[in-house]
Design a protein around this motif. Sequence first.
Motif, mmCIF file in Angstrom:
data_model
loop_
_atom_site.group_PDB
_atom_site.id
_atom_site.type_symbol
_atom_site.label_atom_id
_atom_site.label_comp_id
_atom_site.label_asym_id
_atom_site.label_seq_id
_atom_site.Cartn_x
_atom_site.Cartn_y
_atom_site.Cartn_z
ATOM 1 N N TYR A 1 -34.045 -23.004 29.468
ATOM 2 C CA TYR A 1 -33.030 -23.995 29.154
ATOM 3 C C TYR A 1 -31.755 -23.684 29.935
ATOM 4 C CZ TYR A 1 -36.114 -25.310 25.315
ATOM 5 O OH TYR A 1 -37.198 -25.726 24.576
ATOM 6 N N ASP B 1 -29.914 -20.689 27.628
ATOM 7 C CA ASP B 1 -29.703 -20.974 26.204
ATOM 8 C C ASP B 1 -30.750 -20.260 25.353
ATOM 9 O OD1 ASP B 1 -29.120 -22.024 23.754
ATOM 10 O OD2 ASP B 1 -29.538 -24.110 24.276
ATOM 11 N N THR B 2 -30.289 -19.441 24.420
ATOM 12 C CA THR B 2 -31.190 -18.751 23.487
ATOM 13 C C THR B 2 -30.884 -19.149 22.046
ATOM 14 O OG1 THR B 2 -29.715 -16.815 23.406
ATOM 15 C CG2 THR B 2 -31.512 -16.783 25.026
ATOM 16 N N ASP B 3 -30.371 -20.331 21.839
ATOM 17 C CA ASP B 3 -30.074 -20.830 20.501
ATOM 18 C C ASP B 3 -31.329 -20.721 19.630
ATOM 19 O OD1 ASP B 3 -29.638 -22.480 18.206
ATOM 20 O OD2 ASP B 3 -28.144 -23.641 19.309
ATOM 21 N N ARG C 1 -34.060 -23.377 19.181
ATOM 22 C CA ARG C 1 -35.100 -23.637 20.182
ATOM 23 C C ARG C 1 -36.463 -23.092 19.741
ATOM 24 N NH1 ARG C 1 -33.029 -27.331 23.864
ATOM 25 N NH2 ARG C 1 -31.102 -26.591 24.816
#
Length: 478
Positions: free
Chosen positions: A329, A333-335, A338
């Motif tokens: 992402y 992005d490591t939200d 996910r």
Amino acid sequence: MNTSGSETAWALEPTARGTAMVAGATPAPFWLDRPERPAARARLAGRHSADLVVVGGGFTGLWTAVQAAEANPGRSVVLLEGDRIAEGASGRNGGFCSASLTHGLTNGMERYADELADLLRMGVETLDAIADAITRLGIDADADRTGELNLASFDWQVPGLEEVVDQGRQLDQPLRFLDRDELAKHVRSPLAHGAMYDPDVMMIDPAKLAWGLAAAAERLGVRVFEHSQVTSLTSAGDRVEVGTGYGTVDAARVVLATSASKPLRRKLGYLMVPVWDYAIMTEPLTDKQMSDIGWSGRQGLADSGNRFHYFRLTADNRILFGGWDAIYYYGGDTDPRRAQQPGEFGLLAEHLLQVFPQLEGIKATHTWGGVIDTCSRFNNFWDVSMGGKVVSVLGFTGLGVGAAHFGAATALDLVDGLDTERTRLKMVRSKPIPFPPEPLRWFGITMTRREFARADRNRGRRGLWLKAMDAVGLGFDS
């Protein structure tokens, strides 16, 4: 369902039956969603001192702490985990503990041909050492050295597997090719045209291994703290101040084993990218279902495309089925949001039913995603900083269950300033090619993923983009 000529192709979109399989699943990693999970340990608070601080409570950090304490019982060791033990990649993977230190034979030949014989030997020694440690430390990790079958799902993949087996034989590797008829004695599937068997793979329960290592580390005198995210590293003379939100540790040496989390050493952010991987777990198979699919040897299974699946049986005969898409992402992005992607799970479920149509109607009990620390050479790397007081080990690219033990041992050599066979390796002394900054990073990875998919639809033929990536050594593993 898409087809290519008379040959079945992988579904490209979730199907109604695949979605139905996963719709009622618990949105959490199966390995971590069990009553035997230990209670959380206390967080670090106040000021402490240690000879060695290990940052990260996954396999690399745990093996570092255990090996350091066993080698020198008088050494004071502190392990700091920002969340819970095994909460990251170590508790979300498939549990394939391979002897490979180079992410497979082909990658090793391409990158480390001059020292590959030594790396292969060290890999088997590492696997043996892991098995010995599990026994010596009394860890119940459901360890079973079944080996792995790498399947040719389509006929065009057979020659590639035969070639790897031939290359392995030249290096005295115990690889073996199974044709379709012989493979049918081990697994019955319409997507099993042949296979390469690698005996040097052990299947383990990854969370139970991590929990067992943490408990063993404490018995050896290691102080283990959870919910203790490290926020700062500050050089102070010949020491390092390791800071968390609630406390600090004054350390002589530090090993950073933070996997796909944002690296504490900023420069390493260009050498590693976080990539999301997804998996599902089924309910336990009945005796009839086990008989129908014929998975008699319980080997770990994987298939041979650029985009591949990995699957294995658990101790209670569930099937873990993961892989295929590896998604980056934008911006790395490591939200945590996910981690749940219904479309990914529905597609994986459909693919499982393509592999084993005999399991029509089975349900998944768990679905999850997790982040892998990927680097351009596919296998991990080491970095020494702060005048030798801090060593980082990152970039395992999804094959770190076994390699983490070697990564930890080498990190200890480096942080102690030792000259060993490990530290003299080119693999240890070199770094992967860095990834470019955004937006080029996202564009390059996305293009590579698309070209992998195109190559698989084109019977493995690689286009100009993939050939260019191969030429410069800037890879991306799906």
